[in-house]
Design a protein around this motif. Structure first.
Motif, mmCIF file in Angstrom:
data_model
loop_
_atom_site.group_PDB
_atom_site.id
_atom_site.type_symbol
_atom_site.label_atom_id
_atom_site.label_comp_id
_atom_site.label_asym_id
_atom_site.label_seq_id
_atom_site.Cartn_x
_atom_site.Cartn_y
_atom_site.Cartn_z
ATOM 1 N N PRO A 18 0.817 -1.215 0.000
ATOM 2 C CA PRO A 18 0.000 0.000 0.000
ATOM 3 C C PRO A 18 0.850 1.264 0.000
ATOM 4 C CG PRO A 18 -0.029 -1.026 2.164
ATOM 5 C CD PRO A 18 0.733 -1.952 1.265
ATOM 6 N N ARG A 19 0.485 2.193 -0.837
ATOM 7 C CA ARG A 19 1.179 3.492 -0.901
ATOM 8 C C ARG A 19 0.180 4.599 -0.620
ATOM 9 N NH1 ARG A 19 5.927 4.089 -4.073
ATOM 10 N NH2 ARG A 19 5.068 5.907 -5.125
ATOM 11 N N VAL A 20 0.571 5.510 0.255
ATOM 12 C CA VAL A 20 -0.309 6.602 0.662
ATOM 13 C C VAL A 20 0.477 7.903 0.573
ATOM 14 C CG1 VAL A 20 -1.623 7.603 2.579
ATOM 15 C CG2 VAL A 20 -1.581 5.106 2.256
ATOM 16 N N VAL A 21 -0.150 8.922 0.016
ATOM 17 C CA VAL A 21 0.406 10.267 0.139
ATOM 18 C C VAL A 21 -0.459 11.002 1.155
ATOM 19 C CG1 VAL A 21 0.913 12.459 -0.994
ATOM 20 C CG2 VAL A 21 1.311 10.300 -2.210
ATOM 21 N N LEU A 59 5.104 10.637 1.851
ATOM 22 C CA LEU A 59 4.842 9.388 1.133
ATOM 23 C C LEU A 59 5.046 8.237 2.104
ATOM 24 C CD1 LEU A 59 4.327 7.713 -1.447
ATOM 25 C CD2 LEU A 59 6.797 7.842 -1.900
ATOM 26 N N ILE A 60 4.019 7.405 2.247
ATOM 27 C CA ILE A 60 4.105 6.267 3.156
ATOM 28 C C ILE A 60 3.958 4.996 2.321
ATOM 29 C CG2 ILE A 60 3.087 5.159 5.188
ATOM 30 C CD1 ILE A 60 1.903 7.979 5.852
ATOM 31 N N ALA A 61 5.039 4.202 2.292
ATOM 32 C CA ALA A 61 5.029 2.986 1.489
ATOM 33 C C ALA A 61 5.024 1.784 2.429
ATOM 34 C CB ALA A 61 6.237 2.945 0.557
ATOM 35 N N ASP A 62 3.964 0.995 2.351
ATOM 36 C CA ASP A 62 3.818 -0.183 3.198
ATOM 37 C C ASP A 62 4.048 0.161 4.680
ATOM 38 O OD1 ASP A 62 3.171 -2.733 3.731
ATOM 39 O OD2 ASP A 62 5.082 -3.615 3.099
ATOM 40 N N GLY A 63 3.516 1.296 5.095
ATOM 41 C CA GLY A 63 3.586 1.693 6.500
ATOM 42 C C GLY A 63 4.819 2.479 6.876
ATOM 43 N N ASP A 64 5.835 2.505 5.980
ATOM 44 C CA ASP A 64 7.068 3.225 6.319
ATOM 45 C C ASP A 64 7.146 4.577 5.609
ATOM 46 O OD1 ASP A 64 7.910 1.076 7.827
ATOM 47 O OD2 ASP A 64 8.808 0.080 6.073
ATOM 48 N N GLN A 65 7.689 5.558 6.303
ATOM 49 C CA GLN A 65 7.876 6.868 5.685
ATOM 50 C C GLN A 65 8.918 6.756 4.581
ATOM 51 O OE1 GLN A 65 8.449 10.020 8.438
ATOM 52 N NE2 GLN A 65 6.743 9.382 9.745
ATOM 53 N N ALA A 66 8.542 7.240 3.391
ATOM 54 C CA ALA A 66 9.436 7.087 2.240
ATOM 55 C C ALA A 66 9.798 8.431 1.632
ATOM 56 C CB ALA A 66 8.797 6.180 1.197
ATOM 57 N N GLY A 67 9.660 9.480 2.398
ATOM 58 C CA GLY A 67 10.053 10.794 1.892
ATOM 59 C C GLY A 67 8.971 11.834 2.108
ATOM 60 N N GLY A 68 9.386 13.105 2.174
ATOM 61 C CA GLY A 68 8.439 14.186 2.401
ATOM 62 C C GLY A 68 8.602 15.273 1.360
ATOM 63 N N THR A 80 8.154 11.060 -8.568
ATOM 64 C CA THR A 80 8.646 10.583 -9.863
ATOM 65 C C THR A 80 10.039 9.987 -9.751
ATOM 66 O OG1 THR A 80 9.294 12.858 -10.373
ATOM 67 C CG2 THR A 80 7.245 12.073 -11.321
ATOM 68 N N ASP A 81 10.552 9.930 -8.514
ATOM 69 C CA ASP A 81 11.891 9.349 -8.314
ATOM 70 C C ASP A 81 11.926 7.897 -8.723
ATOM 71 O OD1 ASP A 81 13.744 11.126 -7.680
ATOM 72 O OD2 ASP A 81 13.674 10.838 -5.490
#
Lengths: 81, 445
Positions: A18-21, A59-68, A80-81
């Protein structure tokens, strides 16, 4: 399982990764509108979220913070990275 | 009873326990006619077979005739569908299936009446059986593996029609959800299919998308327009625009919005469908202006309004289109009006008449709309209540979901676990709308 139920496979993929912004700004704000346009259609966008700092997106990818990001251009770079 | 019933000479009854009780008392089989307002062959059968005086007399005398609108009664549709509409099904008073067919002309109908009568007289209740998908209704279950996605990508590659776009080499359905899956996994398949739909399945005069094409090259469209399918296509074109920047996709989505918000707008909600009368569509553009367009079924179906709201919000999210947003909000209002306080969604409303509450298709589609509303408008409304109700009432121990409450006449008290409500009603390769419950046929995936 044939191509008619590809929708099921899409749902499985979204559940497994799951990906969430999350956007700490109201619906309709510039940052939220940018998130809706920039996030791919299998990513969920959550306005008025309290996880990122005020006025920022996370950006939250599979529950983990993946960047702001704190504005639309930085959000575009992040997604777009 | 629908307006087309009056064209027949059959004394139709509504679907319900009374019809089956009458059949039981009289010792007669039930004749179940599955039809849809948009279904041209259904009207044809009304005007010919069911209008033939001797056939009608035979039916009225020896059977209990029941007429069901499949859009209003999806549980009946999915239990008795014979592979297309119309479906003509003969049942025992217990609701088990004696035999059935799809469209029947006068001669074919006469033959089947005689055959059913002989079987019924000879075997009685023993003549009926339960379709396999209902008889061994082991709900699907198990862990979600990465194989599912990989398998589906392989399916796409195997089924893709390299020559004409789309999937399969027989009839062509637009498959908008498959297009969306392909957009991020097989982009070229998705865009070529969107291109085929855009150029071959859109009504360039009145707007809207036809339901499917009868030929591999997307020719000979079946011209009925269904609100849920139109909405799903609007969304797929909007997503296609999001990925490619192709203006033609945005334009096609916008024209789909135009059609939905004019021809299919009842004044307070989206209607269910528009018929596909071929005679109208064969007219030249100039002649169409003076002709009556095919009739619109203005039943307010919760799931249709949900998918329309979802599609319009998607367009609004990508374009800031104010009109799309406004109509989405109105459709959401209509949808919320059909959501009970306990989270059950009422399937449809037509004046004072309302449908069953708590069907899986209505719950699931309402959740699509409400979660999209949460993302785009910041207000998911009663999404949580709808989700809780769905989990509490429809989920089996395996995790699979039943298609609705397990009560009701006929075989409605037997649970059915669809993989995808929208898929189960999908047409068979012969071009007729159909499921997989044909007697002795394969169970739904």
């Amino acid at each position: 399982m044939g191509v008619e139920v590809a929708h099921y496979a899409a749902a499985v993929a979204r559940l497994r990764d799951p990906r969430v912004v999350a956007v700490a700004a109201p619906a309709g704000s510039d940052l939220h509108r940018a998130a809706l346009r920039l996030a791919d259609h299998e990513t969920a966008v959550v306005p008025r979220d309290d996880r990122p700092p005020d006025g920022e997106a996370l950006l939250i990818a599979d529950g983990d913070q993946a960047g702001g990001a704190d504005d639309p251009p930085s959000l575009e770079r992040l997604l777009t990275d | 009873m629908d307006e087309f019933a009056a064209e027949t000479k059959v004394e139709w009854r509504e679907w319900g326990p009374e019809a089956f009780a009458t059949a039981g008392r009289a010792g007669k089989p039930v004749l179940l006619a599955l039809r849809a307002s948009w279904c041209e062959e259904c009207h044809e059968m009304d005007r010919t077979t069911y209008a033939e005086p001797r056939i009608a007399a035979n039916v009225n005398d020896g059977f209990v005739p029941v007429r069901v609108d499949v859009d209003r009664h999806p549980r009946v549709r999915d239990r008795y569908n014979m592979g297309g509409f119309p479906s003509t099904v003969f049942l025992t008073p217990e609701g088990t299936v004696i035999t059935g067919a799809t469209f029947l002309g006068v001669d074919g109908f006469r033959e089947i009446l005689d055959a059913v009568r002989r079987t019924w007289d000879g075997s009685g209740l023993e003549a009926g059986s339960v379709p396999r998908a209902l008889a061994d209704a082991d709900p699907p279950g198990g862990a979600l593996s990465a194989r599912v996605e990989g398998h589906m990508v392989e399916q796409l590659l195997a089924a893709y029609d390299d020559e004409f776009g789309g999937w399969g080499t027989d009839v062509k359905f637009p498959l908008p959800r498959t297009v969306e899956f392909a957009l991020v996994r097989a982009r070229d398949q998705a865009t070529r299919t969107l291109e085929a739909v855009r150029t071959r399945l859109t009504d360039t005069h009145d707007g809207g998308f036809y339901r499917f094409a009868r030929n591999r090259d997307w020719s000979d469209p079946s011209r009925e327009k269904l609100t849920d399918e139109n909405a799903a296509l609007v969304r797929a074109f909007a997503h296609g625009y999001r990925y490619t920047g192709e203006e033609a996709y945005l334009d096609t989505a916008a024209r789909g919005v135009d059609y939905l918000t004019t021809d299919l707008w009842t004044g307070e909600a989206f209607a269910a469908s528009q018929g596909g009368a071929d005679a109208y569509y064969r007219l030249a553009a100039t002649e169409r202006a003076d002709a009556d367009p095919p009739s619109v079924d203005d039943t307010v179906v919760a799931g249709h309004n949900a998918l329309a709201a979802d599609a319009l919000l998607t367009v609004a999210a990508y374009t800031d289109d104010e009109r799309a947003r406004r109509y989405a909000e109105r459709a959401l209002d209509a949808l919320r009006g059909l959501v009970r306080e306990d989270g059950a969604v009422v399937h449809y409303r037509d004046g004072d008449e309302t449908g069953t509450a708590g069907l899986l298709v209505a719950q699931a589609r309402a959740l699509v709309a409400l979660t999209t509303a949460g993302q785009v408008l910041g207000d998911a409304g009663p999404a949580r209540a709808v989700a809780d109700y769905t989990l509490d009432t429809l989920r089996a121990e395996s995790g699979a979901f039943r298609d609705g409450p397990t009560d009701g006449p006929g075989l409605c008290d037997r649970p059915l676990y669809p993989l995808d409500g929208g898929v189960r009603g999908r047409d068979r390769p012969d071009g007729r709308r159909g499921g997989s419950l044909r007697r002795g046929g394969r169970a739904p995936a």
